[in-house]
Design a protein around this motif. Structure first.
Motif, PDB file in Angstrom:
ATOM      1  N   ARG A 114       0.837  -1.208   0.000  1.00  0.00           N
ATOM      2  CA  ARG A 114       0.000   0.000   0.000  1.00  0.00           C
ATOM      3  C   ARG A 114       0.868   1.253   0.000  1.00  0.00           C
ATOM      4  N   ASP A 115       1.902   1.291   0.861  1.00  0.00           N
ATOM      5  CA  ASP A 115       2.758   2.477   0.945  1.00  0.00           C
ATOM      6  C   ASP A 115       3.630   2.640  -0.291  1.00  0.00           C
ATOM      7  N   MET A 116       4.159   1.529  -0.813  1.00  0.00           N
ATOM      8  CA  MET A 116       5.083   1.603  -1.955  1.00  0.00           C
ATOM      9  C   MET A 116       4.371   1.870  -3.283  1.00  0.00           C
ATOM     10  N   TYR A 117       3.136   1.392  -3.421  1.00  0.00           N
ATOM     11  CA  TYR A 117       2.487   1.485  -4.726  1.00  0.00           C
ATOM     12  C   TYR A 117       1.164   2.244  -4.696  1.00  0.00           C
ATOM     13  N   ASP A 118       0.200   1.751  -3.916  1.00  0.00           N
ATOM     14  CA  ASP A 118      -1.126   2.373  -3.930  1.00  0.00           C
ATOM     15  C   ASP A 118      -1.083   3.842  -3.526  1.00  0.00           C
ATOM     16  N   LYS A 119      -0.483   4.131  -2.383  1.00  0.00           N
ATOM     17  CA  LYS A 119      -0.444   5.520  -1.912  1.00  0.00           C
ATOM     18  C   LYS A 119       0.435   6.381  -2.800  1.00  0.00           C
ATOM     19  N   ALA A 120       1.522   5.804  -3.311  1.00  0.00           N
ATOM     20  CA  ALA A 120       2.387   6.573  -4.220  1.00  0.00           C
ATOM     21  C   ALA A 120       1.582   7.060  -5.423  1.00  0.00           C
ATOM     22  N   LYS A 121       0.771   6.200  -5.987  1.00  0.00           N
ATOM     23  CA  LYS A 121      -0.049   6.598  -7.143  1.00  0.00           C
ATOM     24  C   LYS A 121      -1.091   7.648  -6.755  1.00  0.00           C
ATOM     25  N   VAL A 122      -1.711   7.465  -5.587  1.00  0.00           N
ATOM     26  CA  VAL A 122      -2.725   8.422  -5.122  1.00  0.00           C
ATOM     27  C   VAL A 122      -2.094   9.798  -4.906  1.00  0.00           C
ATOM     28  N   TYR A 123      -0.963   9.852  -4.195  1.00  0.00           N
ATOM     29  CA  TYR A 123      -0.303  11.131  -3.916  1.00  0.00           C
ATOM     30  C   TYR A 123       0.217  11.774  -5.205  1.00  0.00           C
ATOM     31  N   ALA A 124       0.794  10.981  -6.095  1.00  0.00           N
ATOM     32  CA  ALA A 124       1.316  11.528  -7.352  1.00  0.00           C
ATOM     33  C   ALA A 124       0.183  12.108  -8.200  1.00  0.00           C
ATOM     34  N   HIS A 125      -0.899  11.347  -8.346  1.00  0.00           N
ATOM     35  CA  HIS A 125      -2.038  11.820  -9.130  1.00  0.00           C
ATOM     36  C   HIS A 125      -2.613  13.113  -8.541  1.00  0.00           C
ATOM     37  N   ALA A 126      -2.550  13.242  -7.211  1.00  0.00           N
ATOM     38  CA  ALA A 126      -3.078  14.437  -6.529  1.00  0.00           C
ATOM     39  C   ALA A 126      -2.107  15.619  -6.602  1.00  0.00           C
ATOM     40  N   GLY A 127      -0.869  15.383  -7.034  1.00  0.00           N
ATOM     41  CA  GLY A 127       0.076  16.481  -7.207  1.00  0.00           C
ATOM     42  C   GLY A 127       0.980  16.769  -6.021  1.00  0.00           C
ATOM     43  N   VAL A 128       1.096  15.839  -5.061  1.00  0.00           N
ATOM     44  CA  VAL A 128       2.014  16.030  -3.936  1.00  0.00           C
ATOM     45  C   VAL A 128       3.436  15.970  -4.498  1.00  0.00           C
ATOM     46  N   GLN A 129       4.199  17.061  -4.328  1.00  0.00           N
ATOM     47  CA  GLN A 129       5.503  17.210  -4.982  1.00  0.00           C
ATOM     48  C   GLN A 129       6.550  16.198  -4.539  1.00  0.00           C
ATOM     49  N   SER A 130       6.582  15.862  -3.242  1.00  0.00           N
ATOM     50  CA  SER A 130       7.589  14.943  -2.723  1.00  0.00           C
ATOM     51  C   SER A 130       6.925  13.855  -1.893  1.00  0.00           C
ATOM     52  N   TYR A 131       7.465  12.646  -2.011  1.00  0.00           N
ATOM     53  CA  TYR A 131       6.956  11.497  -1.280  1.00  0.00           C
ATOM     54  C   TYR A 131       8.143  10.693  -0.778  1.00  0.00           C
ATOM     55  N   TRP A 132       8.132  10.394   0.527  1.00  0.00           N
ATOM     56  CA  TRP A 132       9.181   9.565   1.111  1.00  0.00           C
ATOM     57  C   TRP A 132       8.564   8.291   1.644  1.00  0.00           C
ATOM     58  N   VAL A 133       9.270   7.196   1.449  1.00  0.00           N
ATOM     59  CA  VAL A 133       8.895   5.925   2.053  1.00  0.00           C
ATOM     60  C   VAL A 133      10.048   5.515   2.964  1.00  0.00           C
ATOM     61  N   VAL A 134       9.767   5.397   4.244  1.00  0.00           N
ATOM     62  CA  VAL A 134      10.760   5.000   5.233  1.00  0.00           C
ATOM     63  C   VAL A 134      10.457   3.550   5.609  1.00  0.00           C
ATOM     64  N   ASP A 135      11.473   2.694   5.466  1.00  0.00           N
ATOM     65  CA  ASP A 135      11.273   1.268   5.710  1.00  0.00           C
ATOM     66  C   ASP A 135      12.104   0.813   6.907  1.00  0.00           C
ATOM     67  N   PRO A 136      11.451   0.624   8.074  1.00  0.00           N
ATOM     68  CA  PRO A 136      12.153   0.130   9.251  1.00  0.00           C
ATOM     69  C   PRO A 136      12.144  -1.394   9.360  1.00  0.00           C
ATOM     70  N   LEU A 137      11.596  -2.078   8.371  1.00  0.00           N
ATOM     71  CA  LEU A 137      11.466  -3.531   8.445  1.00  0.00           C
ATOM     72  C   LEU A 137      12.754  -4.248   8.054  1.00  0.00           C
ATOM     73  N   GLN A 138      13.659  -3.540   7.387  1.00  0.00           N
ATOM     74  CA  GLN A 138      14.942  -4.112   7.011  1.00  0.00           C
ATOM     75  C   GLN A 138      15.892  -4.049   8.205  1.00  0.00           C
ATOM     76  N   GLU A 139      17.066  -4.661   8.062  1.00  0.00           N
ATOM     77  CA  GLU A 139      18.052  -4.609   9.144  1.00  0.00           C
ATOM     78  C   GLU A 139      18.395  -3.155   9.475  1.00  0.00           C
TER      79      GLU A 139
END
Length: 192
Positions: A114-139
């Motif tokens: 959802r964060d990597m794909y669905d929300k990215a498309k929603v925010y991009a289509h809406a015109g949000v200039q910058s989007y960050w995805v922070v992933d704490p699940l990795q080491e």
């Protein structure tokens, strides 16, 4: 003891249906799907630390907030983990997405796609200039920065697990090794 609310059953939700929800229920609406998140303390701790990093050089006309509903369209009302909005919307909810400069999502085990794909498309289509995805699940905690391209699709600008520095929406530094240490300390058994 209070009974858990019984949510109306719907195949697809719209913003018009949200009025049927309990007023204090945290929710997101993504592509017509109702999501009721239940974040962990580690997740929320990372959100606060990201908010503080973005807030350092925040111009007075903007406000950095956590978990704020953004009105996008009839099928989408996301709640970015951290968001930058115009200060004029400080007392509104949901906030019009047109005034968001940055949306940040902190990935959880149930939100990766959802964060990597669905929300990215929603925010991009809406015109949000910058989007960050922070992933704490990795080491090591990673941060991926996306900038809005000409055809309203995000282009990856940076991906790092080290010190992250950007000029979007203004000068921001995020010490990802420090976030990794913090996460590890929070998840360590007591006394270790």
């Amino acid at each position: 003891m209070t009974a858990a609310p019984i949510l109306p059953e719907r195949h697809e939700w719209t913003v018009d249906d949200l009025g049927d929800l309990p007023k204090d229920l945290p929710y997101e609406l993504i592509n017509g799907r109702l999501i009721v998140p239940s974040p962990t303390a580690v997740h929320q701790d990372l959100c606060v630390r990201l908010l503080l990093a973005v807030e350092v050089n925040c111009p007075p006309e903007y406000l950095v907030s956590i978990d704020l509903s953004m009105r996008v369209d009839r099928r989408n009302e996301p709640r970015p983990d951290v968001v930058v909005i115009r200060r004029t919307h400080a007392n509104r909810s949901p906030v019009p997405v047109e005034d968001a400069l940055l949306a940040v999502e902190v990935v959880s085990p149930t939100s990766t796609f959802r964060d990597m794909y669905d929300k990215a498309k929603v925010y991009a289509h809406a015109g949000v200039q910058s989007y960050w995805v922070v992933d704490p699940l990795q080491e090591r905690v990673t941060l991926t920065e996306y900038a809005l391209g000409v055809n309203r699709e995000y282009e990856q600008v940076a991906h790092t697990e080290d010190l992250f520095v950007t000029e979007r929406p203004w000068k921001v530094s995020v010490d990802l090794p420090a976030l990794t240490s913090r996460k590890n300390d929070l998840l360590a058994p007591d006394g270790e």
